[in-house]
Design a protein around this motif. Structure first.
Motif, short mmCIF file in Angstrom:
data_model
loop_
_atom_site.label_atom_id
_atom_site.label_comp_id
_atom_site.label_asym_id
_atom_site.label_seq_id
_atom_site.Cartn_x
_atom_site.Cartn_y
_atom_site.Cartn_z
N HIS A 53 0.85 -1.20 0.00
CA HIS A 53 0.00 0.00 0.00
C HIS A 53 0.88 1.25 0.00
O HIS A 53 0.67 2.17 -0.79
CB HIS A 53 -0.91 -0.02 1.23
CG HIS A 53 -1.93 1.08 1.25
ND1 HIS A 53 -3.18 0.95 0.69
CD2 HIS A 53 -1.87 2.33 1.76
CE1 HIS A 53 -3.84 2.07 0.85
NE2 HIS A 53 -3.08 2.94 1.51
N VAL A 96 -11.35 -6.07 -2.88
CA VAL A 96 -10.92 -4.71 -3.20
C VAL A 96 -9.56 -4.84 -3.86
O VAL A 96 -8.59 -5.26 -3.23
CB VAL A 96 -10.83 -3.83 -1.93
CG1 VAL A 96 -10.40 -2.41 -2.31
CG2 VAL A 96 -12.16 -3.82 -1.19
N VAL A 135 -6.53 -3.07 -5.06
CA VAL A 135 -5.89 -1.78 -4.84
C VAL A 135 -4.75 -1.60 -5.83
O VAL A 135 -3.75 -2.31 -5.77
CB VAL A 135 -5.39 -1.66 -3.37
CG1 VAL A 135 -4.79 -0.29 -3.13
CG2 VAL A 135 -6.54 -1.93 -2.39
N ILE A 153 -8.87 1.93 -7.95
CA ILE A 153 -9.24 0.85 -7.04
C ILE A 153 -10.53 0.25 -7.57
O ILE A 153 -11.48 0.96 -7.89
CB ILE A 153 -9.44 1.37 -5.60
CG1 ILE A 153 -8.12 1.88 -5.02
CG2 ILE A 153 -10.03 0.26 -4.71
CD1 ILE A 153 -8.22 2.45 -3.62
N VAL A 196 -13.65 -2.58 -6.85
CA VAL A 196 -14.33 -3.31 -5.80
C VAL A 196 -15.36 -4.23 -6.45
O VAL A 196 -16.17 -3.77 -7.27
CB VAL A 196 -15.05 -2.35 -4.82
CG1 VAL A 196 -15.75 -3.14 -3.71
CG2 VAL A 196 -14.08 -1.33 -4.23
N PRO A 234 -8.13 5.34 0.64
CA PRO A 234 -8.15 4.81 2.00
C PRO A 234 -6.77 4.73 2.63
O PRO A 234 -5.78 4.47 1.97
CB PRO A 234 -8.74 3.40 1.82
CG PRO A 234 -8.34 3.02 0.43
CD PRO A 234 -8.39 4.31 -0.36
N TYR A 250 -11.26 0.33 4.73
CA TYR A 250 -11.89 0.21 3.42
C TYR A 250 -13.42 0.39 3.45
O TYR A 250 -14.09 0.16 2.47
CB TYR A 250 -11.55 -1.15 2.81
CG TYR A 250 -10.07 -1.43 2.81
CD1 TYR A 250 -9.22 -0.82 1.90
CD2 TYR A 250 -9.52 -2.29 3.76
CE1 TYR A 250 -7.85 -1.06 1.94
CE2 TYR A 250 -8.15 -2.53 3.79
CZ TYR A 250 -7.33 -1.92 2.89
OH TYR A 250 -5.97 -2.16 2.91
N LEU A 264 -15.12 2.32 0.67
CA LEU A 264 -15.08 1.65 -0.64
C LEU A 264 -16.08 0.50 -0.73
O LEU A 264 -16.61 0.21 -1.79
CB LEU A 264 -13.69 1.11 -0.92
CG LEU A 264 -12.57 2.15 -1.09
CD1 LEU A 264 -11.23 1.46 -1.18
CD2 LEU A 264 -12.83 3.00 -2.33
#
Length: 157
Positions: free
Chosen positions: A30, A50, A52, A59, A61, A144, A149, A152
């Motif tokens: 991240h 998710v 990322v 991103i 989802v 985020p 999260y 999201l």
């Protein structure tokens, strides 16, 4: 509290996580904007995934049904540093217990309020497209912080 698990990516065709990684490895990814995937609720039967891709300013989802099929998909694009915009949502309906898609509806959102809706039925095949406007305020979401999260994975937007 929702539990999160991490992997390199979700293999859609096999409906399984590939290369489960530790929370510390996911956090490192991240921070360096390397790809990782969050599995929501379970490492084998997540309710959502998710994906990322901060290095690509996006991103994704996917909300999964009980058969691990993608029933709802959101795509967020980074439109300013630290700020995401929900640019696309796709709702999919499947034939009973098969992988065959019965119907799909996609929503393409623009920051200026334009919205294009495409509905497609597959049996019999029929495609319908319409345009309208919407208030884009609810489509914004902050990038985020690692491990947070909830914004999201909010289905109702």
């Amino acid at each position: 509290m929702t539990e999160f698990y991490y992997c390199e990516f979700w293999f859609r065709a096999k409906k399984s996580a590939r290369n489960i990684i530790s929370e510390s490895e996911a956090k490192s990814r991240h921070e360096s904007q390397a790809r990782y995937t969050v599995l929501v609720g379970s490492p084998t039967t997540p309710s959502a995934i998710v994906d990322v891709l901060l290095g690509k300013d996006m991103i994704g989802v996917d909300f999964l049904d009980e058969h691990l099929r993608e029933r709802l998909t959101y795509q967020f694009q980074q439109v300013a540093p630290g700020n995401l915009f929900l640019s696309m949502a796709v709702h999919t309906t499947f034939d009973e217990k098969s992988e065959s898609i019965a119907e799909g509806t996609s929503y393409l959102f623009n920051e200026d309020g334009r919205l294009t809706i495409t509905r497609e039925n597959f049996s019999p095949h029929h495609l319908e497209e319409s345009s309208t406007t919407h208030d884009p305020t609810g489509n914004y979401e902050p990038v985020p912080v690692f491990g947070h999260y909830s914004g999201l994975i909010a289905e109702e937007r």
